[in-house]
Design a protein around this motif. Structure first.
Motif, short mmCIF file in Angstrom:
data_model
loop_
_atom_site.label_atom_id
_atom_site.label_comp_id
_atom_site.label_asym_id
_atom_site.label_seq_id
_atom_site.Cartn_x
_atom_site.Cartn_y
_atom_site.Cartn_z
N GLN A 1 99.32 15.87 42.90
CA GLN A 1 98.88 14.83 42.19
C GLN A 1 98.07 13.86 42.48
O GLN A 1 97.75 12.76 41.79
N ALA A 2 97.03 13.85 43.57
CA ALA A 2 96.42 12.93 44.07
C ALA A 2 95.13 13.01 43.14
O ALA A 2 94.35 14.07 43.23
N ARG A 3 94.97 12.21 42.32
CA ARG A 3 93.63 12.10 41.44
C ARG A 3 92.64 11.04 42.13
O ARG A 3 91.50 10.86 41.43
N ASN A 4 92.89 10.10 42.87
CA ASN A 4 92.00 9.03 43.43
C ASN A 4 92.43 9.08 44.91
O ASN A 4 93.45 9.31 45.17
N GLU A 5 91.47 8.45 45.53
CA GLU A 5 91.72 8.31 47.11
C GLU A 5 92.80 7.23 47.30
O GLU A 5 93.40 7.46 48.56
N TRP A 6 92.91 6.16 46.35
CA TRP A 6 94.24 5.33 46.77
C TRP A 6 95.46 6.02 46.89
O TRP A 6 96.29 5.73 47.56
N ALA A 7 95.67 7.21 45.93
CA ALA A 7 96.77 7.81 46.07
C ALA A 7 97.23 8.45 47.39
O ALA A 7 98.50 8.45 47.58
N LEU A 8 96.35 8.68 48.31
CA LEU A 8 96.46 9.15 49.77
C LEU A 8 96.31 8.28 50.50
O LEU A 8 97.10 8.09 51.57
N LEU A 9 95.42 7.30 50.61
CA LEU A 9 95.19 6.24 51.84
C LEU A 9 95.44 4.94 51.21
O LEU A 9 95.44 4.05 52.07
N GLY A 10 95.65 4.49 50.19
CA GLY A 10 96.33 3.40 49.60
C GLY A 10 95.28 2.40 49.30
O GLY A 10 93.80 2.87 49.18
N LEU B 1 98.42 18.81 54.43
CA LEU B 1 98.05 18.47 53.24
C LEU B 1 98.35 19.75 52.32
O LEU B 1 97.33 20.45 52.17
N ASP B 2 99.44 19.50 51.59
CA ASP B 2 99.86 20.83 50.68
C ASP B 2 99.11 21.00 49.49
O ASP B 2 98.60 19.44 48.67
N GLU B 3 98.62 22.08 48.85
CA GLU B 3 98.05 22.07 47.70
C GLU B 3 96.64 21.43 47.71
O GLU B 3 96.21 20.85 46.86
N PHE B 4 95.88 21.34 48.99
CA PHE B 4 94.71 20.51 48.90
C PHE B 4 93.53 21.04 47.91
O PHE B 4 92.67 20.29 47.79
N ASP B 5 93.66 22.31 47.58
CA ASP B 5 92.70 22.69 46.70
C ASP B 5 92.69 22.19 45.34
O ASP B 5 91.72 22.23 44.56
N LYS B 6 93.88 21.53 44.92
CA LYS B 6 93.81 20.68 43.58
C LYS B 6 93.46 19.34 43.65
O LYS B 6 93.68 18.64 42.53
N THR B 7 92.93 18.95 44.74
CA THR B 7 92.50 17.32 44.84
C THR B 7 91.15 17.35 43.93
O THR B 7 90.43 18.36 43.91
N ASN C 1 87.14 16.09 43.87
CA ASN C 1 86.22 15.89 44.97
C ASN C 1 86.06 14.69 45.50
O ASN C 1 85.89 14.53 46.78
N LYS C 2 86.42 13.48 44.70
CA LYS C 2 86.26 12.13 45.40
C LYS C 2 87.32 11.82 46.42
O LYS C 2 87.23 11.10 47.47
#
Length: 340
Positions: free
Chosen positions: A87-96, A126-132, A134-135
């Motif tokens: 569900q990570a659509r932008n870098e904030w979703a992972l890094l804050g 990082l599960d399902e990394f291929d679904k992230t 590019n950014k």
């Protein structure tokens, strides 16, 4: 692994990773994968590589990717963070979020974990990394490659993430893995499974992640860096501890070999980093070959000639080659020997 000589046990004990040698015996039905993880992690730590370790786990859901990561963390007594990237659509979703945006003070589970583990070895799955997007991948590469990261919370400081083991899990390659298993492994007992080379499968999976762009010059540059690194003298004292050294690579057919590494290892989204990872695999193979000797090392080895190893392509079958590292013996080298 095959036979574990006293040198491998010596190096593992010196780096406090002896339990890692038991990893292939902790996962039922995943012996080839567990063996590859053991070899990669052992060689990375033994070589004292100052970059994070990146591993890619590909395969069907429910077949042990997460469990293998957890078992690796447990045998090494390492903290592990599992992140769902689907569900990570932008870098904030992972890094804050960054400065000036709401909730910056909360950080994120990944951001806060990296800060807590500052300078320590740890595992990020990082599960399902291929679904992230590019950014998202690009933002993570800035952490994975240099090994340094700035805590995004207010007054955040630089974080040393160079000892982090990143595991990128993907469901890509399901059909290739299923086909290879049915054709090569399904009818074998556990003892015989370990004797089957999975290099053809690894190459097939690599095609799913790679772009066939010529990067042989970059591969050659990184290979020379490892060549210089393994020539460093052995040191048995901490913190300089270096038990893998005083050796020399003789690279046979370096042009063809580097082209092979580039074709197999280049990943467009990772750029030159993917080539570095592919070349580091050769460094790992050297470390494993170096370690499979029933003789411990000490600093007196530095007074003798360099131990010589040959790196070259060898044929597995009519369509598949792989890089091999073999010990030749010893040789006295003055200055820098040109590659043959």
């Amino acid at each position: 692994m095959d036979s574990l000589g006293s040198r491998m046990h010596q190096i593992a004990a010196a780096h406090n990773i002896t339990p890692l040698l038991r990893l292939p015996f902790t996962i039922i039905g995943q012996e080839p994968a567990a063996k590859l993880v053991l070899e990669s992690v052992y060689a990375h730590i033994a070589m004292k590589t100052n970059k994070p370790l990146l591993l890619a786990f590909a395969g069907l859901s429910g077949h042990g990717k997460t469990e293998l990561a957890k078992q690796m963390g447990e045998v090494l007594s390492l903290p592990l963070l599992e992140v769902d990237c689907a569900q990570a659509r932008n870098e904030w979703a992972l890094l804050g979020s960054v400065s000036g945006y709401r909730a910056q003070e909360d950080g994120s589970p990944l951001n806060n974990f990296l800060e807590t583990q500052n300078g320590q070895r740890c595992v990020v799955f990082l599960d399902e990394f291929d679904k992230t997007e590019n950014k998202v991948r690009e933002s993570l590469l800035k952490v994975m490659d240099p090994g340094m990261y700035r805590d995004r919370r207010p007054q955040g400081q630089e974080v040393d993430a160079s000892k982090c083991i990143w595991i990128l899990a993907s469901n890509l390659g399901d059909s290739a893995i299923t086909k290879y298993h049915s054709q090569k492994l399904a009818d074998l007992n556990n003892d015989d499974v370990g004797k089957v080379s999975i290099e053809p499968l690894k190459r097939e999976l690599a095609k799913l992640f790679t772009d066939p762009y010529e990067q042989a010059v970059v591969a050659h540059k990184f290979l020379l860096e490892i060549q210089d690194e393994v020539r460093l003298p052995i040191c048995t004292r901490k913190p300089e501890l270096r038990l893998v050294g005083h050796a020399h690579f003789n690279i046979v057919g370096d042009g063809v070999l580097c082209q092979h590494v580039a074709e197999v290892g280049y990943i467009k989204e990772l750029g030159a980093r993917s080539i570095r990872n592919a070349v580091q695999k050769i460094g790992n193979d050297f470390t494993l070959t170096y370690s499979k000797v029933d003789m411990e090392v000490d600093e007196s080895f530095n007074k003798g000639p360099l131990h010589r190893y040959t790196v070259q392509l060898r044929s597995i079958d009519k369509t598949t080659n792989e890089v091999s590292v073999a010990e030749d013996g010893v040789t006295v080298i003055e200055g820098t020997e040109s590659m043959k």
